[in-house]
Design a protein around this motif. Structure first.
Motif, mmCIF file in Angstrom:
data_model
loop_
_atom_site.group_PDB
_atom_site.id
_atom_site.type_symbol
_atom_site.label_atom_id
_atom_site.label_comp_id
_atom_site.label_asym_id
_atom_site.label_seq_id
_atom_site.Cartn_x
_atom_site.Cartn_y
_atom_site.Cartn_z
ATOM 1 N N TYR A 30 -44.615 9.138 -28.529
ATOM 2 C CA TYR A 30 -44.400 7.815 -28.325
ATOM 3 C C TYR A 30 -45.004 7.289 -27.085
ATOM 4 O O TYR A 30 -45.642 6.062 -26.777
ATOM 5 N N ALA A 31 -44.593 7.810 -25.992
ATOM 6 C CA ALA A 31 -44.872 7.264 -24.679
ATOM 7 C C ALA A 31 -46.295 7.536 -24.546
ATOM 8 O O ALA A 31 -47.091 6.625 -23.924
ATOM 9 N N GLY A 32 -46.936 8.669 -24.854
ATOM 10 C CA GLY A 32 -48.691 8.904 -24.815
ATOM 11 C C GLY A 32 -49.342 7.490 -25.410
ATOM 12 O O GLY A 32 -50.307 7.088 -25.085
ATOM 13 N N VAL A 33 -48.866 7.237 -26.611
ATOM 14 C CA VAL A 33 -49.490 5.988 -27.289
ATOM 15 C C VAL A 33 -49.374 4.688 -26.584
ATOM 16 O O VAL A 33 -50.464 3.892 -26.462
ATOM 17 N N ARG A 34 -48.140 4.508 -26.297
ATOM 18 C CA ARG A 34 -47.748 3.416 -25.449
ATOM 19 C C ARG A 34 -48.561 3.113 -24.149
ATOM 20 O O ARG A 34 -49.186 2.109 -23.796
ATOM 21 N N ALA A 35 -48.770 4.468 -23.382
ATOM 22 C CA ALA A 35 -49.215 4.350 -22.185
ATOM 23 C C ALA A 35 -50.792 4.803 -22.192
ATOM 24 O O ALA A 35 -51.574 4.793 -21.056
ATOM 25 N N ARG A 36 -51.040 4.957 -23.473
ATOM 26 C CA ARG A 36 -52.573 5.348 -23.432
ATOM 27 C C ARG A 36 -52.826 6.655 -22.614
ATOM 28 O O ARG A 36 -53.899 6.916 -21.891
ATOM 29 N N ARG A 37 -52.067 7.796 -22.838
ATOM 30 C CA ARG A 37 -52.366 8.984 -22.125
ATOM 31 C C ARG A 37 -52.303 10.094 -23.091
ATOM 32 O O ARG A 37 -51.227 10.643 -23.781
ATOM 33 N N PRO A 38 -53.470 10.511 -23.651
ATOM 34 C CA PRO A 38 -53.616 11.675 -24.511
ATOM 35 C C PRO A 38 -53.020 12.889 -24.218
ATOM 36 O O PRO A 38 -52.507 13.674 -25.194
ATOM 37 N N ARG A 39 -52.885 13.200 -22.872
ATOM 38 C CA ARG A 39 -52.241 14.312 -22.297
ATOM 39 C C ARG A 39 -50.779 14.446 -23.121
ATOM 40 O O ARG A 39 -50.175 15.657 -23.276
ATOM 41 N N TRP A 40 -50.295 13.085 -22.843
ATOM 42 C CA TRP A 40 -48.838 13.121 -23.170
ATOM 43 C C TRP A 40 -48.454 13.406 -24.592
ATOM 44 O O TRP A 40 -47.456 14.051 -25.116
ATOM 45 N N CYS A 41 -49.572 12.975 -25.357
ATOM 46 C CA CYS A 41 -49.334 12.966 -26.926
ATOM 47 C C CYS A 41 -49.514 14.481 -27.277
ATOM 48 O O CYS A 41 -48.853 14.946 -28.209
ATOM 49 N N ALA A 42 -50.549 15.107 -26.615
ATOM 50 C CA ALA A 42 -50.583 16.537 -26.846
ATOM 51 C C ALA A 42 -49.338 17.276 -26.273
ATOM 52 O O ALA A 42 -49.040 18.182 -27.149
ATOM 53 N N LEU A 43 -48.863 16.968 -25.319
ATOM 54 C CA LEU A 43 -47.636 17.794 -25.085
ATOM 55 C C LEU A 43 -46.467 17.413 -26.164
ATOM 56 O O LEU A 43 -45.740 18.428 -26.544
ATOM 57 N N GLY A 44 -46.478 16.300 -26.427
ATOM 58 C CA GLY A 44 -45.548 15.802 -27.493
ATOM 59 C C GLY A 44 -45.702 16.800 -28.936
ATOM 60 O O GLY A 44 -44.815 17.245 -29.559
ATOM 61 N N ALA A 45 -47.092 16.844 -29.226
ATOM 62 C CA ALA A 45 -47.262 17.643 -30.321
ATOM 63 C C ALA A 45 -46.984 19.038 -30.312
ATOM 64 O O ALA A 45 -46.602 19.613 -31.347
ATOM 65 N N SER A 83 -40.110 14.483 -21.538
ATOM 66 C CA SER A 83 -39.582 13.056 -21.477
ATOM 67 C C SER A 83 -39.035 12.471 -20.259
ATOM 68 O O SER A 83 -39.628 11.492 -19.717
ATOM 69 N N PHE A 84 -38.260 13.111 -19.791
ATOM 70 C CA PHE A 84 -37.777 12.793 -18.369
ATOM 71 C C PHE A 84 -38.438 12.900 -17.316
ATOM 72 O O PHE A 84 -38.432 12.003 -16.428
ATOM 73 N N ALA A 85 -39.482 13.870 -17.206
ATOM 74 C CA ALA A 85 -40.312 14.049 -16.130
ATOM 75 C C ALA A 85 -41.352 13.011 -16.198
ATOM 76 O O ALA A 85 -41.799 12.596 -15.166
ATOM 77 N N LEU A 86 -41.535 12.406 -17.412
ATOM 78 C CA LEU A 86 -42.623 11.256 -17.464
ATOM 79 C C LEU A 86 -42.322 10.020 -17.338
ATOM 80 O O LEU A 86 -42.959 9.036 -16.989
ATOM 81 N N ARG A 87 -41.108 9.869 -17.337
ATOM 82 C CA ARG A 87 -40.292 8.652 -17.216
ATOM 83 C C ARG A 87 -40.825 7.569 -16.093
ATOM 84 O O ARG A 87 -41.090 6.409 -16.355
ATOM 85 N N THR A 88 -40.970 8.058 -14.968
ATOM 86 C CA THR A 88 -41.275 7.476 -13.923
ATOM 87 C C THR A 88 -42.694 6.957 -14.037
ATOM 88 O O THR A 88 -42.946 5.659 -13.730
ATOM 89 N N GLU A 89 -43.464 7.795 -14.374
ATOM 90 C CA GLU A 89 -44.945 7.512 -14.369
ATOM 91 C C GLU A 89 -45.158 6.467 -15.361
ATOM 92 O O GLU A 89 -46.055 5.348 -15.598
ATOM 93 N N TYR A 90 -44.470 6.410 -16.651
ATOM 94 C CA TYR A 90 -44.476 5.742 -17.790
ATOM 95 C C TYR A 90 -44.259 4.229 -17.251
ATOM 96 O O TYR A 90 -44.826 3.335 -17.694
ATOM 97 N N ARG A 91 -43.045 4.026 -16.658
ATOM 98 C CA ARG A 91 -42.764 2.660 -16.181
ATOM 99 C C ARG A 91 -43.792 2.270 -15.430
ATOM 100 O O ARG A 91 -43.973 0.995 -15.324
ATOM 101 N N GLN A 92 -44.485 2.962 -14.283
ATOM 102 C CA GLN A 92 -45.524 2.432 -13.510
ATOM 103 C C GLN A 92 -46.382 1.853 -14.371
ATOM 104 O O GLN A 92 -47.310 0.931 -13.899
ATOM 105 N N VAL A 93 -46.981 2.951 -15.269
ATOM 106 C CA VAL A 93 -48.490 2.519 -15.949
ATOM 107 C C VAL A 93 -48.159 1.386 -17.084
ATOM 108 O O VAL A 93 -48.793 0.403 -16.972
#
Length: 208
Positions: A30-45, A83-93
Motif C-alpha cells: 500500500y505504501a509503495g503504491v501511494r509513494a510510487r516506490r516499487p521497492r516497497w511493493c516488492a518488499l511487501g510482496a 512498515s515502521f521502518a518506512l514510515r518516516t520516509e513515506y511521510r516525507q515523500v
C-alpha cells in the motif's frame, strides 16, 4: 483537521501490519503504491509470499508445530518491521509538494509515451479513445495533440504554434489529406528545426 493531524494521518497505514497472523503483510505494498516506490511493493510482496507459504504449510501440519508456524511469524514480524521502518520516509515523500510534482510529471510522461506507442501501433484504438483530442469530451488525450484531426484551437496549445501557424496546418492537412509524420509536416510547412524538435513529444498523426 489541522495540518499536524493530517501529517500524522498520512502514515496510519502502518497499523495494518499489526493485524494478527500476517493478514496485514501487504501494508508495505500500500505504501509503495501511494509513494510510487516499487521497492516497497516488492518488499511487501515478499512478506505476503512468506506468510502465504506459512499458512499453507501450517494447514498441512494440522496444528502441529513446524515450518509453517515459523514462516507465519517471519512474514508477520517482517511486515511490521518494514512498515515502521518506512514510515518516516513515506511521510516525507507523500507530504512533499516537490516529490508529488515529480511523481505527477513522471506519470504524465509515461502516459504520453504509452499513448504515442498506441497511436503508432493501433491507430484505430487511439482514435476511439480520443488520444490527441483535448477538444473532445471524455477523451484520453494524454497530453498530446492529433495534428491531422484536432481543431485549430487545440493546435494552438502546442509549443510555438500560434493562430497563424495553426491556420496554416489546418489548410495544409486538408490539401494533403493529413501528414504522415512530424517530418512530413515540417517539410510541407517549412518549419524551423527547433520548432519541430519542440513538437516531437507532444504530437501524433492519426489517419483522417
Amino acid at each position: 483537521m489541522s495540518s499536524a493531524a493530517a501529517h500524522r494521518d498520512r502514515a496510519n497505514w502502518v497499523w495494518l501490519s499489526l493485524i494478527p497472523l500476517g493478514l496485514g503483510a501487504w501494508a508495505p505494498i500500500y505504501a509503495g503504491v501511494r509513494a510510487r516506490r516499487p521497492r516497497w511493493c516488492a518488499l511487501g510482496a515478499l512478506w505476503c509470499a512468506i506468510t502465504l507459504a506459512g499458512w499453507i504449510l501450517a494447514n498441512a501440519e494440522n496444528g502441529k508445530a513446524g515450518p509453517g508456524g515459523l514462516l507465519l511469524i517471519v512474514g508477520w514480524t517482517g511486515a511490521i518491521a518494514s512498515s515502521f521502518a518506512l514510515r518516516t520516509e513515506y511521510r516525507q515523500v507523500v507530504g512533499s509538494p516537490f516529490e508529488a510534482a515529480v511523481a505527477g510529471a513522471e506519470e504524465h510522461v509515461a502516459e504520453r509515451d504509452q499513448a504515442r506507442r498506441l497511436a503508432h501501433e493501433r491507430p484505430a484504438v487511439a482514435r476511439e479513445i480520443g488520444i490527441g483530442r483535448p477538444d473532445l469530451p471524455n477523451a484520453q488525450a494524454a497530453g498530446l495533440v492529433d495534428v491531422n484531426n484536432a481543431p485549430a484551437n487545440a493546435l494552438e496549445s502546442l509549443p510555438g504554434v500560434d493562430d497563424a501557424l495553426a491556420t496554416r496546418i489546418v489548410e495544409a492537412r486538408a490539401e494533403t489529406h493529413g501528414f504522415s509524420s512530424l517530418e512530413d509536416m515540417g517539410a510541407a510547412l517549412d518549419l524551423d528545426g527547433d520548432l519541430v524538435d519542440d513538437l516531437r513529444d507532444r504530437v501524433v498523426f492519426l489517419p483522417r
